[in-house]
Design an enzyme around this catalytic site. Structure first.
Site, mmCIF file in Angstrom:
data_model
loop_
_atom_site.group_PDB
_atom_site.id
_atom_site.type_symbol
_atom_site.label_atom_id
_atom_site.label_comp_id
_atom_site.label_asym_id
_atom_site.label_seq_id
_atom_site.Cartn_x
_atom_site.Cartn_y
_atom_site.Cartn_z
ATOM 1 N N LYS A 1 0.847 -1.196 0.000
ATOM 2 C CA LYS A 1 0.000 0.000 0.000
ATOM 3 C C LYS A 1 0.883 1.247 0.000
ATOM 4 O O LYS A 1 1.946 1.255 0.630
ATOM 5 C CB LYS A 1 -0.909 -0.025 1.229
ATOM 6 C CG LYS A 1 -1.973 1.057 1.267
ATOM 7 C CD LYS A 1 -2.888 0.883 2.487
ATOM 8 C CE LYS A 1 -3.981 1.933 2.555
ATOM 9 N NZ LYS A 1 -4.852 1.750 3.733
ATOM 10 N N SER A 40 -9.802 1.888 2.787
ATOM 11 C CA SER A 40 -8.903 2.617 1.927
ATOM 12 C C SER A 40 -7.888 1.748 1.180
ATOM 13 O O SER A 40 -7.297 2.212 0.201
ATOM 14 C CB SER A 40 -8.147 3.670 2.728
ATOM 15 O OG SER A 40 -7.312 3.047 3.680
ATOM 16 N N SER A 61 -10.037 -0.460 6.935
ATOM 17 C CA SER A 61 -9.430 -0.246 5.615
ATOM 18 C C SER A 61 -8.770 -1.472 4.990
ATOM 19 O O SER A 61 -8.383 -1.417 3.815
ATOM 20 C CB SER A 61 -8.402 0.882 5.684
ATOM 21 O OG SER A 61 -9.054 2.119 5.655
#
Lengths: 473, 96
Positions: A66, A141, A165
């Site tokens: 990420k 997210s 997330s």
């Protein structure tokens, strides 16, 4: 053979036997990215030549990271304009751990700007699409990490989870998403959103891979004072034990209004199945559940407003030009560099912490957080794990909730409490809606008892086929 | 109203974020709705409860005081948008 479609443990087996090389895996992954990522937009920083070079120099498996986890000398931008061009001078601890085990860092995945969101729509690189339906969001997210794993562009990926997330995009993309206990995994080098809630975790194709990857990234780290000095179990060994006699709570507060009927059906069937496998499932109450979203959006934004004060145009990233004073530079840089949702959260958090409002908002939220944590303490005195839906709805349409932040915030309603209480949680595939969208089952556990939730997850997974379903792209 | 335009303007200044008139309007409405929702916390009796700012049962964490090598200044500063030598360069902070 499309090696990109296999799990890490499956590939390890083939590598050990000498049937394949890690270059073969890399090539299949690269081909999948070339074929699919134009449509998905899951990967934001990626250099094909460099990826090939790196995999030639190593023996390990490729992994995606990420975009809020620091990788030395590689673009790390939190999908925000304000960090454009930023290349960290050091590696996050989780990255050091991966490199020690020969993993090949392929690239960075898309995310909501600074992890502020539940849909990956607030990224400065544009939204990631859900591989099951390109008109829908992948969740967020960590939407890029979830989508690239679901679409077989990746074997597995790292994400971060502050209010769901990892688990929510895992549910919406039909993969396994694990948020470890607060303190289990070092956050040194994770660009902070809300420091009392953030935790790094995994997005994988099955539970065994989650166990493998968790073991690799866990452990105490002197560089993170909130990392806890506890030993790291060999999760892969224990997850295969039977769940006979395990006591499991099903909180009634998670099955009320607002829960999609297809999601509800799938989750209730999954709970039945887990009962058939020998666990004892009973009703439990977590009475303060309805306050979790309100507490979270005060606590998380307060911490975010403080953490994001460092983005001022001085040390890294974007700087506004043609300014007369340093104060004007700060204000213009932050106006240009932050997107809408980041500005909204910084303002909300600054408000909650400001003189005259602190007691009424921030302090009150922290006191209610105590009640939410107590709910779990009491439930876990009687139960070994808790089962809930991961998300109240399947993946929604792109643009559906962007005009109404409060509606967007409410999509985290089932995942937020675990962060407020610091407990571990995993989302696993448990069915599909009539529109063929994946549904996730959330399993919550006691602090530092990832073994039990992974064991429940593994037993359920082995008795079902949901995790084997892949989108046609 | 849970929050007014003037308060949003005041807070945005504290946070050093410049907002356009349009943004100010837009955010005030949205923040008002969010805060109205947060007001549900007012219904709970919480005075006697200790606040939880952090879930771990730890207070102070110390490490051994050992001198270690740090990153070289050139590395630390390499991402800066403007610099002079190994220093960050910005507009005057103190008026001459």
């Amino acid at each position: 053979m499309e090696l990109n479609k296999l799990t890490a443990h499956g590939l390890k087996h083939l590598l050990d036997k000498g049937d394949i090389s890690n270059i073969d895996i890399c090539n299949d992954v690269l081909e999948a990215i070339e074929k699919k990522d134009k449509a998905l937009n899951a990967i934001v920083h990626f250099d094909k030549e460099k990826a090939i070079e790196k995999s030639k120099a190593s023996k390990g498996l490729p992994i995606f990271i990420k975009d809020n986890i620091c990788v030395k000398d590689e673009l790390t931008t939190c999908s925000s304009k304000i960090l454009s061009g930023f290349r960290p001078p050091y590696n996050a601890t989780v990255i050091e751990k991966l490199l020690k085990k020969d993993f090949v860092l392929m690239g960075k995945t898309n995310m909501d700007e600074f992890a502020f969101g539940s849909s990956t729509e607030s990224s400065c690189y544009g939204p990631t699409k859900n591989p099951w339906d390109l008109e829908r969001i992948p969740g967020g997210s960590s939407g890029g990490s979830a989508a690239c794993v679901a679409a077989d562009e990746a074997i597995f990926a790292l994400g971060s989870d502050t209010g769901g997330s990892i688990r929510q995009p895992a549910a919406l993309c039909g993969v396994v998403g694990l948020k470890p206990t607060y303190g289990r995994v070092s956050r040194y080098g994770l660009i902070a959103f809300a420091s009392s809630l953030d935790q790094i975790g995994t997005l994988t194709k099955d539970v065994e891979d989650a166990a493998l990857l968790l073991k690799t990234i866990s452990g105490h780290d002197a560089m993170d004072s909130t990392s806890v000095p506890v030993s790291t179990p060999d999760y892969s060994l224990k997850i295969k034990d039977s769940i006979k006699g395990l006591r499991i709570g099903v909180p009634q507060e998670y099955f009320g209004q607002g829960l999609d009927s297809d999601v509800k059906d799938s989750v209730l069937k999954a709970i039945d199945k887990i009962g058939q496998l020998g666990a004892k499932c009973e009703k439990v109450s977590l009475p303060h559940t309805e306050y979790a979203v309100a507490v979270y959006y005060i606590v998380a934004t307060a911490e975010a407003s403080s953490n994001l004060a460092r983005f001022d145009g001085v040390q890294y990233g974007l700087r506004a030009k043609d300014v007369k004073s340093i104060e004007e530079m700060y204000k213009k840089t932050r106006a240009l560099g932050f997107g809408d949702e980041a500005k909204r959260r910084i303002i909300l958090g600054t408000f909650a912490l400001s003189s005259g409002y602190y007691d009424a908002y921030y302090l009150r939220a922290l006191r209610v957080r105590t009640l939410i944590k107590k709910d779990f303490d009491e439930a876990f005195a009687k139960f070994d794990a808790i089962l809930t839906p991961t998300s109240p709805t399947p993946a929604f349409k792109i643009g559906e909730k962007t005009q109404d932040p409060l509606t967007m915030y409410l999509s985290d309603i089932f995942t937020i409490s675990a962060n407020l209480a610091g407990i571990p949680g995993v989302s696993i595939p448990c069915g599909f809606t009539k529109e063929n969208l994946p549904v996730g089952l959330q399993i919550l556990g006691k602090p530092f008892d990832e073994e039990t939730i992974l064991k429940v997850a593994y037993n359920y997974e082995q008795a079902t086929e949901w995790h084997k379903k892949r989108p046609d792209l | 109203m849970a929050i007014t335009k003037d308060t949003v303007r005041y807070v945005a200044n504290l946070a050093r974020v410049e907002l356009s008139e349009k943004e100010l309007e837009h955010f005030t409405g949205q923040l008002d709705r969010i805060l109205e929702y947060v007001h549900k916390l007012k219904g709970l009796e919480v005075k006697e409860l200790a606040p939880t700012s952090h879930v771990l049962d730890i207070k102070n964490v110390y490490r051994d005081d050992i001198i270690k090598e740090s990153l070289p200044a050139s590395e630390v500063i390499k991402n800066s948008p403007d610099r002079e030598g190994d220093l960050f360069k910005v507009k005057n902070i103190i008026e001459a």
